[in-house]
Design a protein around this motif. Sequence first.
Motif, mmCIF file in Angstrom:
data_model
loop_
_atom_site.group_PDB
_atom_site.id
_atom_site.type_symbol
_atom_site.label_atom_id
_atom_site.label_comp_id
_atom_site.label_asym_id
_atom_site.label_seq_id
_atom_site.Cartn_x
_atom_site.Cartn_y
_atom_site.Cartn_z
ATOM 1 N N ASP A 128 0.821 -1.212 0.000
ATOM 2 C CA ASP A 128 0.000 0.000 0.000
ATOM 3 C C ASP A 128 0.851 1.255 0.000
ATOM 4 N N LEU A 129 1.981 1.227 0.729
ATOM 5 C CA LEU A 129 2.805 2.428 0.893
ATOM 6 C C LEU A 129 3.901 2.542 -0.164
ATOM 7 N N LEU A 130 4.009 1.544 -1.047
ATOM 8 C CA LEU A 130 5.015 1.560 -2.121
ATOM 9 C C LEU A 130 6.421 1.698 -1.565
ATOM 10 N N LYS A 131 6.742 0.975 -0.506
ATOM 11 C CA LYS A 131 8.062 1.024 0.117
ATOM 12 C C LYS A 131 8.888 -0.199 -0.295
ATOM 13 N N PRO A 132 10.235 -0.070 -0.318
ATOM 14 C CA PRO A 132 11.077 -1.214 -0.678
ATOM 15 C C PRO A 132 11.040 -2.295 0.397
ATOM 16 N N ILE A 133 11.374 -3.517 -0.004
ATOM 17 C CA ILE A 133 11.362 -4.644 0.926
ATOM 18 C C ILE A 133 12.527 -5.577 0.564
ATOM 19 N N THR A 134 13.189 -6.123 1.595
ATOM 20 C CA THR A 134 14.369 -6.964 1.389
ATOM 21 C C THR A 134 14.226 -8.258 2.187
ATOM 22 N N VAL A 135 14.545 -9.385 1.525
ATOM 23 C CA VAL A 135 14.506 -10.701 2.176
ATOM 24 C C VAL A 135 15.920 -11.281 2.184
ATOM 25 N N PHE A 136 16.344 -11.801 3.354
ATOM 26 C CA PHE A 136 17.644 -12.469 3.498
ATOM 27 C C PHE A 136 17.394 -13.941 3.821
ATOM 28 N N LEU A 137 18.098 -14.843 3.168
ATOM 29 C CA LEU A 137 18.167 -16.237 3.572
ATOM 30 C C LEU A 137 19.612 -16.531 3.966
ATOM 31 N N ILE A 138 19.798 -17.054 5.177
ATOM 32 C CA ILE A 138 21.131 -17.211 5.765
ATOM 33 C C ILE A 138 21.338 -18.681 6.109
ATOM 34 N N ASP A 139 22.506 -19.224 5.749
ATOM 35 C CA ASP A 139 22.797 -20.637 5.996
ATOM 36 C C ASP A 139 24.164 -20.764 6.673
ATOM 37 N N ILE A 140 24.226 -21.601 7.718
ATOM 38 C CA ILE A 140 25.516 -21.861 8.376
ATOM 39 C C ILE A 140 26.308 -22.844 7.504
ATOM 40 N N ASP A 141 27.512 -22.455 7.113
ATOM 41 C CA ASP A 141 28.320 -23.268 6.197
ATOM 42 C C ASP A 141 28.804 -24.560 6.872
ATOM 43 N N CYS A 142 28.743 -25.634 6.099
ATOM 44 C CA CYS A 142 29.298 -26.931 6.526
ATOM 45 C C CYS A 142 28.772 -27.369 7.887
#
Length: 631
Positions: free
Chosen positions: A485-499
């Motif tokens: 509704d507000l036309l604001k940016p949005i960011t998604v992070f996917l984080i993985d612990i290595d090994c």
Amino acid sequence: MERIKKFLLLLFLMVFTCLTVAPTVNFAAHGNEITAKNGVLDLRDINFEEHNYIEMSGEWGLYWNKFLKPEKVPDNPSTFVSFPHMWMGSEMNNETLPGKGHATYTLKIKVNEESLSTHKGLYVPLISNASKLWINGKLVSQIGEIGMSSKDERPTYNPQVITLDLDKPEFDLVLQVSNYSARNGGIWGEFLFGNAEELISMAEKRMLKEMFIIGGLTIFGFYHFVIYILRRTDRAALYFGILCLLIALRSLIVGEVVLTDLLPNFSWEWHRKIEYWTISIAFPVFLLFLNAMFLNYIKKSILQMFFFISLLYSLFVLFTPTKVFSYTINFYQLIMTAMMLYVLFELTKAWKRNVPGVKVLLISTVIFTGTALNDVLYYNEWIHTGDFTSVGLYIFIFAQSIVLAIKYASTFQKVETLSIRLGELNNTLEEKVQIRTSQLERSQNELKQLNQKLEILSNIDTLTNVPNRRSLNQNYEEVWEMNKDLLKPITVFLIDIDCFKLFNDTYGHQKGDEVLKLVAQSLKNRLDMVGGFFARYGGEEFFALLDGKSVEEAVDIAKDMNDVIHKLKIQHKTSTVTDTVTISIGIAHSTSANLVEKEQLISKADEALYHSKQIGSDSISLFYQNEIKHL
């Protein structure tokens, strides 16, 4: 002695009238005459310790037949109207407005810095028929569903108090209103602004007044039904009981609209039908009662004619929609007014003939007639006093209960003994009710606390003590819809612990669980600093969400999260990356939630994470503008 009794009875009725009507009179402005001018309500000179709340009347900006969102509203409205504002018959730019349509109202409010130290509130009265309200671009109230036609609109009644946390002494109000379902649209009640606690207290007092009236009328009604059952020849008691219950029913749907609290999903169409139908039925019952009480003083031919008109009008209300029958209320009100004047004329003649009890009846009828005329003028926006019919009828019914009590006292001498026994029973019952109420309150408080704990547990991952997948879905949905509704940016992070599988194989699952907790809490603390949301996605994967941040800010935050894990220096000898625990991050950024689907944004973040894993882990990849970049 008889004259003294009559004098005391009339004096008691006058005092009761004052005590009942006085609390309902609107003193919101407390003598203050500050009004909005050219769409600005300047309250900088108002001391809210002295003026707890004031009316937001005056000149509001109006955009007729337009739905303007806050960001689209021009700085200087070209048209101003006197607020509260009903549409039908009002003038705008030399044009007479119809009752149906939609509009956007605007108002700028200025307060002094001292006013920001306390919570402020906004009282939203009854609005015809659906509305949306924004404060500084934030949607704070939605009543029903606004629309540009009757097909799109869903009207609702719901007066409410909105609590505001103001951080600056100037704020903008944008109000969208639509009406395609009734005769007249707009706003007839006063908006109030002031201290939140005082507004809530005021609304509660109004609600208590309505409940007091409804409770009293219901008790009167059933009491007189019992009298009629015991003595079937007394038709006055039957009519009086029906009248009490009809007015109690009407009181549920006018004023503070108690019915919306009891049945939030009750049909608005039937709400209006009951409002009109109770008028068309209650008034003939009122005349039957008068005729039964005073031995047919009203001419039979006039009664029959009025009953025929009332029957036709009642059927018309039941079998036509609101947008049709609401146009006929003025016609019926005119007939009611003429009938009341005739009744007053007949009661005056009965007074001159010294008919027993007619003096009290005449005084209470005059009060009721005055409140009824007041409501006719108020709902046609000729005056702005408020709705007093329920109060007038309550006074009338209370007065008649006194007259009936005197009449029955002379006939039933055993009532006094029965009343004493009933009083003793009521006292015992009240004590039991108080004890039971106290027990129920304790049980409700315990249940509430358990529900709160259960709600927290159902949204928290039990291992890492951060939000779980269920909480993630709920939060992501809410943020997505708001940003859409507000036309604001949005960011998604996917984080993985290595090994991480190698870590579990080397150090054991218990040690792996400890690392999951430490990594989760460290990343969550970093996200909390920037107002982000963090949750466990599954296994050793985590999810983070930011709204309102630029792509550069999102990348900087991702680098900070990577540094946070490096600084933990958790030993991982079998890692294929380094000898400490590291993470890989995939980022998906959209400048507006309108450009992509919410599932698609997560999918792109997953692609970016996969890219980070492919190039060697302990890295960050960004999906932005349809391409993946390694950072």
